[in-house]
Design a protein around this motif. Structure first.
Motif, PDB file in Angstrom:
ATOM      1  N   ALA A  76       0.828  -1.206   0.000  1.00  0.00           N
ATOM      2  CA  ALA A  76       0.000   0.000   0.000  1.00  0.00           C
ATOM      3  C   ALA A  76       0.864   1.259   0.000  1.00  0.00           C
ATOM      4  O   ALA A  76       0.560   2.248  -0.686  1.00  0.00           O
ATOM      5  CB  ALA A  76      -0.939  -0.001   1.207  1.00  0.00           C
ATOM      6  N   LEU A  77       1.975   1.231   0.752  1.00  0.00           N
ATOM      7  CA  LEU A  77       2.876   2.387   0.791  1.00  0.00           C
ATOM      8  C   LEU A  77       3.525   2.628  -0.570  1.00  0.00           C
ATOM      9  O   LEU A  77       3.621   3.767  -1.034  1.00  0.00           O
ATOM     10  CB  LEU A  77       3.960   2.163   1.846  1.00  0.00           C
ATOM     11  N   ARG A  78       3.943   1.558  -1.223  1.00  0.00           N
ATOM     12  CA  ARG A  78       4.592   1.721  -2.531  1.00  0.00           C
ATOM     13  C   ARG A  78       3.602   2.248  -3.571  1.00  0.00           C
ATOM     14  O   ARG A  78       3.948   3.111  -4.385  1.00  0.00           O
ATOM     15  CB  ARG A  78       5.189   0.392  -2.990  1.00  0.00           C
ATOM     16  N   ALA A  79       2.383   1.740  -3.550  1.00  0.00           N
ATOM     17  CA  ALA A  79       1.370   2.218  -4.491  1.00  0.00           C
ATOM     18  C   ALA A  79       1.110   3.708  -4.300  1.00  0.00           C
ATOM     19  O   ALA A  79       0.987   4.467  -5.273  1.00  0.00           O
ATOM     20  CB  ALA A  79       0.073   1.426  -4.313  1.00  0.00           C
ATOM     21  N   THR A  80       1.055   4.140  -3.048  1.00  0.00           N
ATOM     22  CA  THR A  80       0.841   5.563  -2.755  1.00  0.00           C
ATOM     23  C   THR A  80       2.009   6.399  -3.262  1.00  0.00           C
ATOM     24  O   THR A  80       1.818   7.486  -3.829  1.00  0.00           O
ATOM     25  CB  THR A  80       0.658   5.770  -1.238  1.00  0.00           C
ATOM     26  N   GLY A  81       3.219   5.896  -3.075  1.00  0.00           N
ATOM     27  CA  GLY A  81       4.398   6.626  -3.541  1.00  0.00           C
ATOM     28  C   GLY A  81       4.415   6.806  -5.044  1.00  0.00           C
ATOM     29  O   GLY A  81       4.727   7.891  -5.550  1.00  0.00           O
ATOM     30  N   ILE A  82       4.063   5.752  -5.781  1.00  0.00           N
ATOM     31  CA  ILE A  82       4.030   5.860  -7.241  1.00  0.00           C
ATOM     32  C   ILE A  82       2.947   6.845  -7.675  1.00  0.00           C
ATOM     33  O   ILE A  82       3.145   7.642  -8.612  1.00  0.00           O
ATOM     34  CB  ILE A  82       3.790   4.476  -7.871  1.00  0.00           C
ATOM     35  N   ALA A  83       1.794   6.807  -7.005  1.00  0.00           N
ATOM     36  CA  ALA A  83       0.713   7.740  -7.340  1.00  0.00           C
ATOM     37  C   ALA A  83       1.163   9.187  -7.151  1.00  0.00           C
ATOM     38  O   ALA A  83       0.853  10.068  -7.967  1.00  0.00           O
ATOM     39  CB  ALA A  83      -0.518   7.448  -6.473  1.00  0.00           C
ATOM     40  N   ILE A  84       1.932   9.442  -6.085  1.00  0.00           N
ATOM     41  CA  ILE A  84       2.438  10.801  -5.847  1.00  0.00           C
ATOM     42  C   ILE A  84       3.402  11.200  -6.947  1.00  0.00           C
ATOM     43  O   ILE A  84       3.399  12.349  -7.416  1.00  0.00           O
ATOM     44  CB  ILE A  84       3.093  10.879  -4.457  1.00  0.00           C
ATOM     45  N   TRP A  85       4.239  10.279  -7.405  1.00  0.00           N
ATOM     46  CA  TRP A  85       5.139  10.583  -8.516  1.00  0.00           C
ATOM     47  C   TRP A  85       4.363  11.029  -9.750  1.00  0.00           C
ATOM     48  O   TRP A  85       4.769  11.950 -10.450  1.00  0.00           O
ATOM     49  CB  TRP A  85       5.961   9.347  -8.874  1.00  0.00           C
ATOM     50  N   LEU A  91      10.703  17.630  -7.999  1.00  0.00           N
ATOM     51  CA  LEU A  91      11.673  17.146  -7.023  1.00  0.00           C
ATOM     52  C   LEU A  91      11.011  16.838  -5.679  1.00  0.00           C
ATOM     53  O   LEU A  91      11.273  15.784  -5.101  1.00  0.00           O
ATOM     54  CB  LEU A  91      12.818  18.151  -6.858  1.00  0.00           C
ATOM     55  N   PRO A  92      10.131  17.724  -5.147  1.00  0.00           N
ATOM     56  CA  PRO A  92       9.439  17.363  -3.899  1.00  0.00           C
ATOM     57  C   PRO A  92       8.602  16.095  -4.045  1.00  0.00           C
ATOM     58  O   PRO A  92       8.575  15.250  -3.140  1.00  0.00           O
ATOM     59  CB  PRO A  92       8.557  18.585  -3.617  1.00  0.00           C
ATOM     60  N   GLY A  93       7.903  15.955  -5.182  1.00  0.00           N
ATOM     61  CA  GLY A  93       7.112  14.748  -5.402  1.00  0.00           C
ATOM     62  C   GLY A  93       7.981  13.513  -5.469  1.00  0.00           C
ATOM     63  O   GLY A  93       7.633  12.446  -4.940  1.00  0.00           O
ATOM     64  N   LEU A  94       9.133  13.634  -6.142  1.00  0.00           N
ATOM     65  CA  LEU A  94      10.073  12.526  -6.231  1.00  0.00           C
ATOM     66  C   LEU A  94      10.546  12.118  -4.843  1.00  0.00           C
ATOM     67  O   LEU A  94      10.625  10.926  -4.520  1.00  0.00           O
ATOM     68  CB  LEU A  94      11.261  12.935  -7.102  1.00  0.00           C
ATOM     69  N   ILE A  95      10.838  13.101  -4.000  1.00  0.00           N
ATOM     70  CA  ILE A  95      11.330  12.810  -2.651  1.00  0.00           C
ATOM     71  C   ILE A  95      10.269  12.109  -1.817  1.00  0.00           C
ATOM     72  O   ILE A  95      10.536  11.094  -1.157  1.00  0.00           O
ATOM     73  CB  ILE A  95      11.795  14.112  -1.969  1.00  0.00           C
ATOM     74  N   VAL A  96       9.029  12.623  -1.832  1.00  0.00           N
ATOM     75  CA  VAL A  96       7.956  12.021  -1.022  1.00  0.00           C
ATOM     76  C   VAL A  96       7.690  10.589  -1.482  1.00  0.00           C
ATOM     77  O   VAL A  96       7.562   9.668  -0.667  1.00  0.00           O
ATOM     78  CB  VAL A  96       6.669  12.862  -1.108  1.00  0.00           C
ATOM     79  N   GLY A  97       7.605  10.392  -2.800  1.00  0.00           N
ATOM     80  CA  GLY A  97       7.390   9.048  -3.308  1.00  0.00           C
ATOM     81  C   GLY A  97       8.520   8.105  -2.951  1.00  0.00           C
ATOM     82  O   GLY A  97       8.293   6.938  -2.609  1.00  0.00           O
ATOM     83  N   ALA A  98       9.758   8.617  -3.014  1.00  0.00           N
ATOM     84  CA  ALA A  98      10.912   7.796  -2.656  1.00  0.00           C
ATOM     85  C   ALA A  98      10.898   7.425  -1.181  1.00  0.00           C
ATOM     86  O   ALA A  98      11.279   6.307  -0.809  1.00  0.00           O
ATOM     87  CB  ALA A  98      12.207   8.539  -3.000  1.00  0.00           C
ATOM     88  N   VAL A  99      10.457   8.353  -0.323  1.00  0.00           N
ATOM     89  CA  VAL A  99      10.358   8.066   1.111  1.00  0.00           C
ATOM     90  C   VAL A  99       9.367   6.921   1.354  1.00  0.00           C
ATOM     91  O   VAL A  99       9.647   5.985   2.114  1.00  0.00           O
ATOM     92  CB  VAL A  99       9.932   9.325   1.889  1.00  0.00           C
ATOM     93  N   LEU A 100       8.210   6.979   0.686  1.00  0.00           N
ATOM     94  CA  LEU A 100       7.220   5.925   0.863  1.00  0.00           C
ATOM     95  C   LEU A 100       7.719   4.593   0.306  1.00  0.00           C
ATOM     96  O   LEU A 100       7.496   3.535   0.901  1.00  0.00           O
ATOM     97  CB  LEU A 100       5.911   6.326   0.174  1.00  0.00           C
TER      98      LEU A 100
END
Length: 404
Positions: A76-85, A91-100
């Protein structure tokens, strides 16, 4: 559950979980939106460092709770991260998605291997772990390979990278359903547990003790950290291919061939689990030489040869992991594996830093040559660290419950 039924479930889950068509394209997606190789490498380092911070806590947690729930939460965390990407390709979106995604990786690391070993142990098939894990890795890589071929096909038909990403997000729902349908296998220490914090700290200490005081386990931990941490060349293949003139529709095909090499490495590990360590080291040295030549040739099609080079490296990883799991205590297997993953993360972070510092604009090849060279040097340590046969699993006072 019979062995054949369990294997079918595990193979299907590993295939679906790694059916990730965005993998071959996400670096291009960010590059299209103004993210440089240096920025990507810095985010990769953040990704790895955060994984280091979370690695041991999540591993200890996996030794005291239902591991299936952790794997479902990780998906679920990975799916959310990809959706944010996809929603915010900045760059902020990339960072948040990478964190998840890093949180996902930390939860899965150790948990996945320990779950598989215990699922097999519950039906008295633990000695089959090495072969089963090799086949699972093949299923993983088939998932990646199939998804890259899928990505190439729909990009060729005119779909956007963003559309590919949303397909990837949707697939996670299937992964979550499959992992929650695995048999409930729980390992419980016979000692008294009064709560998660106490159990968590006890698991962490026991895993640390096992990693430090078992010489065979420690050597396998170190070589596994080196091999796993240096297998980052594929992360940059899409960018190298584009730099050498490949189109977005061609890049997934090149990545597809690279993943075929990983599948071949898994086949070698499954068919020759007792391959001698000197022979394995020689194969890894030959593989790294092929990778170095493929990177040096300024042609996107030459990059396909990296799959040939990756095959023996993947075999070394699978064989070392099987012997590591056999040497690890049952009650702290996930924690001990997390100590190895900690080493993988440290080395990966250093590798990403090297590539980022040596990158010339959109060309990461200088740093990749260094990574391949260090990987070649690590091959010389294989004969001294990887025993020919899997060590006997350490006994532990446990009771097991398994529910269909």
């Amino acid at each position: 559950m019979a062995l054949d039924g369990l294997k079918r479930r595990l193979y299907l889950l590993s295939f679906v979980d790694k059916f990730a068509p965005i993998y071959a394209l996400f670096t291009l997606w960010f590059n299209n939106n103004g993210i440089s190789i240096a920025d990507l490498s810095l985010v990769f380092i953040l990704w790895a460092v955060l994984g280091l911070v979370l690695e041991l806590p999540s591993g200890a947690l996996a030794d005291i709770v239902d591991r299936r729930l952790l794997l479902g939460a990780a998906c679920a965390l990975r799916a959310t991260g990809i959706a944010i990407w996809l929603i915010s390709p900045s760059l902020p979106g990339l960072i948040v998605g990478a964190v998840l995604w890093s949180m996902h990786a930390a939860l899965v690391s150790g948990t996945w291997e320990a779950l598989i070993h215990d699922e097999l142990d519950a039906i008295d098939e633990a000695p089959r772990y090495g072969v089963v894990m090799a086949r699972i890795d093949q299923s993983n890589n088939l998932g990646f390979a199939g998804s890259t071929f899928f990505a190439a096909a729909i990009i060729g038909l005119g779909a956007s990278i963003e559309a590919v990403g949303w397909v990837n997000v949707a697939v996670h729902g299937v992964s979550i359903a499959l992992v929650l349908r695995l048999p409930d296998v729980r390992w419980v220490t016979t000692g008294d547990k009064e709560g998660v914090p106490s159990g968590w700290w006890g698991a962490l200490r026991a895993g640390s003790s096992a990693a430090r005081h078992n010489p065979v386990l420690l050597r396998l931990l170190l070589i596994g950290s080196a091999i796993g941490g240096l297998m980052v060349v594929d992360e940059y293949i899409p960018l190298v291919a584009r730099f050498n003139g490949a189109s977005d529709a061609t890049v997934p095909l090149i990545v597809f061939v690279v993943w075929l090499g990983l599948i071949a490495g898994g086949e070698l590990a499954a068919r020759r689990p007792d391959i001698s360590s000197p022979t394995l080291a020689s194969l890894v040295l030959g593989g790294t030489a092929i990778m170095a030549v493929a990177i040096a040739i300024e042609s996107p099609w030459a990059l396909m040869a990296i799959g040939i080079g990756y095959a023996p490296v993947q075999a070394a990883w699978v064989i070392a992991d099987a012997r590591f799991q056999a040497a690890a205590p049952s009650t702290t297997r996930a924690t001990a594996t997390s100590f190895r993953s900690l080493g993988v993360g440290l080395i990966s972070a250093a590798a990403f830093l090297i590539v980022g510092l040596l990158a010339k604009g959109d060309d990461p090849t200088a740093g990749l040559h260094w990574i391949i060279g260090i990987l070649a040097l690590s091959a010389f340590a294989i004969p001294a660290t990887v025993p020919k046969r899997a060590p006997t699993t350490q006994p532990s006072t446990i009771k097991r419950t398994s529910k269909q």
